[in-house]
Design a protein around this motif. Structure first.
Motif, mmCIF file in Angstrom:
data_model
loop_
_atom_site.group_PDB
_atom_site.id
_atom_site.type_symbol
_atom_site.label_atom_id
_atom_site.label_comp_id
_atom_site.label_asym_id
_atom_site.label_seq_id
_atom_site.Cartn_x
_atom_site.Cartn_y
_atom_site.Cartn_z
ATOM 1 N N HIS A 133 -30.426 -59.633 18.990
ATOM 2 C CA HIS A 133 -31.881 -59.527 19.031
ATOM 3 C C HIS A 133 -32.450 -59.775 17.632
ATOM 4 O O HIS A 133 -33.324 -59.054 17.162
ATOM 5 N N MET A 182 -34.973 -49.238 19.529
ATOM 6 C CA MET A 182 -35.205 -49.865 20.829
ATOM 7 C C MET A 182 -34.768 -48.925 21.946
ATOM 8 O O MET A 182 -33.740 -48.256 21.844
ATOM 9 N N TYR A 216 -42.198 -54.524 20.190
ATOM 10 C CA TYR A 216 -41.505 -55.745 20.598
ATOM 11 C C TYR A 216 -40.890 -55.514 21.965
ATOM 12 O O TYR A 216 -40.347 -54.436 22.243
ATOM 13 N N ARG A 247 -38.176 -57.224 24.853
ATOM 14 C CA ARG A 247 -37.108 -58.214 24.996
ATOM 15 C C ARG A 247 -37.151 -58.897 26.361
ATOM 16 O O ARG A 247 -36.144 -59.038 27.039
ATOM 17 N N ASP A 293 -34.478 -61.718 16.502
ATOM 18 C CA ASP A 293 -35.878 -62.106 16.366
ATOM 19 C C ASP A 293 -36.773 -60.896 16.137
ATOM 20 O O ASP A 293 -37.978 -61.032 15.985
ATOM 21 N N ILE A 294 -36.212 -59.690 16.120
ATOM 22 C CA ILE A 294 -36.978 -58.491 15.810
ATOM 23 C C ILE A 294 -36.793 -58.179 14.333
ATOM 24 O O ILE A 294 -35.678 -58.176 13.826
ATOM 25 N N ASN A 298 -46.276 -51.201 15.776
ATOM 26 C CA ASN A 298 -45.846 -52.566 16.050
ATOM 27 C C ASN A 298 -44.725 -52.510 17.072
ATOM 28 O O ASN A 298 -43.705 -51.845 16.867
ATOM 29 N N ALA A 351 -38.843 -52.207 21.711
ATOM 30 C CA ALA A 351 -38.562 -51.812 20.331
ATOM 31 C C ALA A 351 -39.847 -51.440 19.611
ATOM 32 O O ALA A 351 -40.919 -51.991 19.876
ATOM 33 N N THR A 358 -44.488 -59.560 21.169
ATOM 34 C CA THR A 358 -44.816 -58.494 20.238
ATOM 35 C C THR A 358 -46.287 -58.133 20.386
ATOM 36 O O THR A 358 -47.073 -58.862 20.991
ATOM 37 N N TYR A 382 -35.542 -51.349 13.233
ATOM 38 C CA TYR A 382 -36.274 -51.033 14.447
ATOM 39 C C TYR A 382 -35.473 -50.052 15.303
ATOM 40 O O TYR A 382 -34.275 -49.868 15.119
ATOM 41 N N THR A 440 -41.131 -51.200 15.644
ATOM 42 C CA THR A 440 -40.749 -51.574 14.279
ATOM 43 C C THR A 440 -41.562 -50.824 13.235
ATOM 44 O O THR A 440 -41.210 -50.834 12.058
#
Length: 259
Positions: free
Chosen positions: A96, A105, A140, A142, A98-99, A138, A225, A193, A103, A227
């Motif tokens: 993952h 999750m 996210y 998946r 791209d996060i 913030n 997730a 996001t 973070y 962040t």
């Protein structure tokens, strides 16, 4: 003189009783029976907001610092489980990626165990929350959020936390004012996001912020997730209830008439 002294003592006692009742009425009492690691009884995990420090910023840098601020975790076995993940610079995530690191999750396992993180905030004695407090996070997701998936992934705030059997209460509690990933989603893989904005409840001495994903599938899967999380509260002096103010005023008037 003796009567005046007695009225003064009675007036002082009324003030003390009224203040105690006022603070108790604002306590946001927690109901239900804590189960497993999900508890609201451990005051060492309370995040205290004071007049000098009314702001909070979640520390996600390591698992240890994260859990030191989190009041309750659900979906964790031996610190790591597939419905709860924590990633930081010491353990980069190749799946993952791209996060943004770090973070935390959460998700829901196929056996029905929900992934939920609960922060508890307590206001210092003598104060309560005023208007204008903000909660910003913030988030996210998946998966491309939709009504089936994204509506079950949310962050919310409440003045109470009912810890029910199997924790279904925390996920379905209508008292939580929540924002879902479906609300935040703008489309496109790179934009699973969103920034969630919530208001700090007004006039309370404690409140809860939770993020949870109750998505179920045929396999264990953490999906939502967080962040970053920040809380900026506006604290004001707690005042006695109107009834107490009336009682104190009557007592003062009686004292003057006795003179």
């Amino acid at each position: 003189m003796h009567a005046d002294s007695r009225i003064t003592r009675m007036l002082a006692a009324a003030v003390v009783v009224c203040l105690l009742l006022s603070n108790w009425s604002q306590a946001g009492l927690v109901t239900g029976s804590p189960v497993g690691v999900f508890t609201t009884n451990d005051s060492s995990k309370d995040n205290v907001l004071t007049q000098a420090s009314p702001s909070f910023v979640a520390d996600l840098t390591t698992y240890a610092t994260f859990t030191s601020q989190v009041h309750s975790l659900l979906g964790v076995v031996n610190n790591f489980e597939s419905d709860f993940e924590h990633q930081d610079a010491s353990s980069p995530d190749g799946v993952h990626g791209d996060i943004a690191l770090p973070y935390a999750m959460v998700g829901r396992k196929a056996n029905g165990a929900n992934g939920t993180v609960l922060y508890k905030f307590v206001v210092e004695n003598g104060y309560k929350t005023g208007v204008g407090g903000t909660i910003t996070a913030n988030m996210y997701f998946r998966h491309e959020p939709d009504t089936q998936h994204g509506d079950n992934a949310w962050i919310g705030v409440s003045t109470t936390a009912d810890v029910a059997a199997n924790f279904s209460g925390i996920d379905n509690d209508i008292d939580f004012a929540r924002v879902t990933m479906s609300d935040l989603f703008t489309g496109g893989f790179a934009t699973f996001t969103g920034v969630a904005n919530l208001s700090v409840p007004e006039g309370v001495s404690e409140f809860y912020v939770a993020f949870s994903d109750v998505y179920a599938s045929n396999f264990s899967s953490a999906r939502l997730a967080i962040t970053s999380l920040s809380v900026d509260a506006n604290l004001v002096a707690a005042v006695p209830e109107p009834g107490c103010i009336m009682l104190i005023a009557i007592g003062g008037a009686l004292a003057l008439l006795r003179r």
